[in-house]
Scaffold this motif. Structure first.
Motif, PDB file in Angstrom:
ATOM      1  N   MET A   1      41.216  53.782  74.968  1.00 11.52           N
ATOM      2  CA  MET A   1      43.091  53.794  73.844  1.00 11.52           C
ATOM      3  C   MET A   1      43.083  54.895  74.086  1.00 11.52           C
ATOM      4  N   TYR A   2      44.770  55.297  73.917  1.00 12.74           N
ATOM      5  CA  TYR A   2      45.596  56.890  73.933  1.00 12.74           C
ATOM      6  C   TYR A   2      45.764  56.699  72.323  1.00 12.74           C
ATOM      7  N   PHE A   3      45.977  57.405  71.632  1.00 13.89           N
ATOM      8  CA  PHE A   3      46.176  58.508  70.800  1.00 13.89           C
ATOM      9  C   PHE A   3      47.609  57.234  69.786  1.00 13.89           C
ATOM     10  N   THR A   4      48.527  57.642  70.680  1.00 16.43           N
ATOM     11  CA  THR A   4      49.552  57.078  70.304  1.00 16.43           C
ATOM     12  C   THR A   4      49.597  55.566  70.693  1.00 16.43           C
ATOM     13  N   ASP A   5      48.438  54.677  70.718  1.00 17.44           N
ATOM     14  CA  ASP A   5      48.004  53.026  70.821  1.00 17.44           C
ATOM     15  C   ASP A   5      48.772  52.860  69.365  1.00 17.44           C
ATOM     16  N   ARG A   6      47.514  53.411  68.321  1.00 18.55           N
ATOM     17  CA  ARG A   6      47.451  52.721  66.534  1.00 18.55           C
ATOM     18  C   ARG A   6      48.753  52.810  66.592  1.00 18.55           C
ATOM     19  N   GLY A   7      49.961  53.991  66.850  1.00 21.41           N
ATOM     20  CA  GLY A   7      50.941  53.641  65.752  1.00 21.41           C
ATOM     21  C   GLY A   7      52.033  52.798  67.080  1.00 21.41           C
TER      22      GLY A   7
ATOM     23  N   GLU B   1      50.339  49.746  67.631  1.00 26.57           N
ATOM     24  CA  GLU B   1      50.406  48.845  67.230  1.00 26.57           C
ATOM     25  C   GLU B   1      50.535  48.830  65.830  1.00 26.57           C
ATOM     26  N   GLU B   2      50.519  49.407  64.919  1.00 26.41           N
ATOM     27  CA  GLU B   2      51.472  48.859  63.466  1.00 26.41           C
ATOM     28  C   GLU B   2      52.074  49.456  63.689  1.00 26.41           C
TER      29      GLU B   2
ATOM     30  N   VAL C   1      54.118  46.597  66.625  1.00 31.28           N
ATOM     31  CA  VAL C   1      54.133  45.331  65.882  1.00 31.28           C
ATOM     32  C   VAL C   1      54.252  44.796  65.343  1.00 31.28           C
ATOM     33  N   GLU C   2      52.718  45.542  64.037  1.00 28.92           N
ATOM     34  CA  GLU C   2      52.339  44.474  63.263  1.00 28.92           C
ATOM     35  C   GLU C   2      53.394  44.679  62.232  1.00 28.92           C
ATOM     36  N   ARG C   3      54.342  45.383  62.028  1.00 31.64           N
ATOM     37  CA  ARG C   3      55.018  45.842  60.684  1.00 31.64           C
ATOM     38  C   ARG C   3      56.150  44.517  60.949  1.00 31.64           C
ATOM     39  N   ARG C   4      56.769  45.679  62.307  1.00 32.19           N
ATOM     40  CA  ARG C   4      58.239  44.563  63.332  1.00 32.19           C
ATOM     41  C   ARG C   4      58.057  43.728  64.136  1.00 32.19           C
ATOM     42  N   GLY C   5      56.630  43.949  64.360  1.00 29.59           N
ATOM     43  CA  GLY C   5      56.786  42.527  65.636  1.00 29.59           C
ATOM     44  C   GLY C   5      57.730  41.107  65.864  1.00 29.59           C
ATOM     45  N   GLU C   6      58.065  40.446  64.345  1.00 28.95           N
ATOM     46  CA  GLU C   6      58.983  39.754  64.207  1.00 28.95           C
ATOM     47  C   GLU C   6      59.645  40.155  64.257  1.00 28.95           C
ATOM     48  N   GLU C   7      60.766  40.923  64.585  1.00 27.10           N
ATOM     49  CA  GLU C   7      62.222  41.569  64.410  1.00 27.10           C
ATOM     50  C   GLU C   7      62.898  41.624  65.559  1.00 27.10           C
ATOM     51  N   GLU C   8      63.486  41.497  65.894  1.00 24.25           N
ATOM     52  CA  GLU C   8      65.270  42.063  67.214  1.00 24.25           C
ATOM     53  C   GLU C   8      66.343  42.441  66.921  1.00 24.25           C
TER      54      GLU C   8
END
Length: 60
Positions: free
Chosen positions: A1-7, A9-10, A12-19
């Motif tokens: 996992m790259y360090f950027t994966d955390r960002g 993932e966040e 997607v978690e926070r804004r994953g439903e938005e278009e």
């Protein structure tokens, strides 16, 4: 996992439903570079990569 994966993932978690539109994304990237000019080159590379994503493979 790259360090950027955390960002990512966040994001997607926070804004994953938005278009969002490309114009909105471009404005956020400009805003980010204005606040963090040291990231101008990586942001430019990401924007260029996204812009050319559907281009035919130029190596063939």
């Amino acid at each position: 996992m790259y360090f950027t994966d955390r960002g990512i993932e966040e994001l997607v978690e926070r804004r994953g439903e938005e278009e969002v539109g490309i114009t909105w994304l471009a404005e956020r990237l400009r805003e980010f570079v204005d606040l963090n000019p040291e990231f101008e080159i990586p942001v430019e590379r990401l924007a260029t990569w996204l812009a050319r994503l559907d281009d035919e493979d130029e190596d063939d």
